[in-house]
Structure formats: structure tokens, C-alpha cells
Write a protein that holds these residues in place. Structure first.
Motif, PDB file in Angstrom:
ATOM      1  N   HIS A  29       0.821  -1.221   0.000  1.00  0.00           N
ATOM      2  CA  HIS A  29       0.000   0.000   0.000  1.00  0.00           C
ATOM      3  C   HIS A  29       0.849   1.263   0.000  1.00  0.00           C
TER       4      HIS A  29
ATOM      5  N   VAL B 293       0.609   7.050   1.264  1.00  0.00           N
ATOM      6  CA  VAL B 293      -0.511   7.745   0.636  1.00  0.00           C
ATOM      7  C   VAL B 293      -0.349   9.237   0.910  1.00  0.00           C
TER       8      VAL B 293
ATOM      9  N   ASP C  76      -5.918   6.751  -7.030  1.00  0.00           N
ATOM     10  CA  ASP C  76      -5.006   5.673  -6.639  1.00  0.00           C
ATOM     11  C   ASP C  76      -4.794   5.662  -5.126  1.00  0.00           C
TER      12      ASP C  76
ATOM     13  N   GLN D  29      -7.872   4.380  -3.337  1.00  0.00           N
ATOM     14  CA  GLN D  29      -8.016   2.935  -3.508  1.00  0.00           C
ATOM     15  C   GLN D  29      -7.043   2.181  -2.593  1.00  0.00           C
ATOM     16  N   ARG D  30      -5.782   2.644  -2.502  1.00  0.00           N
ATOM     17  CA  ARG D  30      -4.805   1.984  -1.633  1.00  0.00           C
ATOM     18  C   ARG D  30      -5.209   2.100  -0.161  1.00  0.00           C
TER      19      ARG D  30
ATOM     20  N   GLU E 154      -8.148  -0.348   0.376  1.00  0.00           N
ATOM     21  CA  GLU E 154      -7.671  -1.736   0.423  1.00  0.00           C
ATOM     22  C   GLU E 154      -6.976  -2.029   1.749  1.00  0.00           C
TER      23      GLU E 154
END
Length: 126
Positions: free
Chosen positions: A78, A81, A110, A113-114, A117
């Protein structure tokens, strides 16, 4: 309906490194999260880091909530961020320990989303 049902995002008790003010002029504020959600986080930091973010005598008010870039290190696949948000509140919990309420305002697709997840692999706070 209880307060947890009314929350927009589930909350997760997680301790991961976070830095506020990444790429901004001045010293960044580094700490660790205590709670993370898709919409924000609570950050634990010491007095030296809070001084970097909030100059002497500065108070957080609705008018003073400037947008601050941040980086949260999720680790593994991951990665880190990056996004932008704002400090909603700061409270002292011990002589040299503060908690910052931080709202996430922008994440690119992106990064969102990371983060999603990563949080999907964690257990929400009851």
C-alpha cells in the motif's frame, strides 16, 4: 440509532506514521495515528511537533483551518498515501502529548483505492 451507526466512515484503531505539512515551507509535524478512517484520522504528536504546525498563541478556528498536505505510511504494497486535509482540533492529553483531529479533504483515485484496500484488511473499532 447509536453514534457508530451515524458515522459516515468506519473507524480503525491503527498506529501508522503520518506527517503533516509535507512539502510545505517550515518544519513538518510528524506523529502516529491512533484512529484512521477513509475521511480522517486522529494523530498523536509531541509538543515540538505541535509547535511546528501551530505557532505560539495560534488557535484553531473555522477561519484558520488551512489546507495542509500529508503523507501516511501504510507499509507493504500500500506504500505511502499522499493527500491534503485540515486540522479540525488539537487537544493536550499529557504534558508533552497532543491529539490532532484531521479531516482528509483530497486524495487522488489511486491513493483512495490503496487506503481503502489497507483499511479493508483491518478490524473496525466497535
Amino acid at each position: 440509532m447509536n453514534a457508530a451507526d451515524a458515522r459516515r466512515f468506519l473507524r480503525y484503531r491503527l498506529q501508522v506514521p503520518v506527517t503533516l505539512g509535507v512539502g510545505s515551507p517550515g518544519a513538518p509535524c510528524s506523529g502516529n495515528t491512533t484512529v484512521v478512517s477513509r475521511g480522517g484520522m486522529e494523530i498523536a504528536c509531541d509538543a515540538a511537533n505541535i509547535a511546528n504546525l501551530l505557532p505560539e498563541g495560534h488557535r484553531i478556528t473555522p477561519d484558520s483551518r488551512a489546507t495542509v498536505p500529508f503523507a501516511i505510511c501504510l507499509g507493504g504494497p500500500h506504500g505511502t498515501v499522499h493527500g491534503a486535509g485540515r486540522v479540525l482540533n488539537a487537544r493536550r492529553v499529557a504534558q508533552d502529548e497532543f491529539r490532532l483531529g484531521f479531516e482528509v479533504l483530497t486524495l487522488d483515485t489511486d491513493a483512495r483505492q490503496r487506503l481503502t484496500e489497507f483499511l479493508d484488511q483491518c478490524t473496525p473499532t466497535p
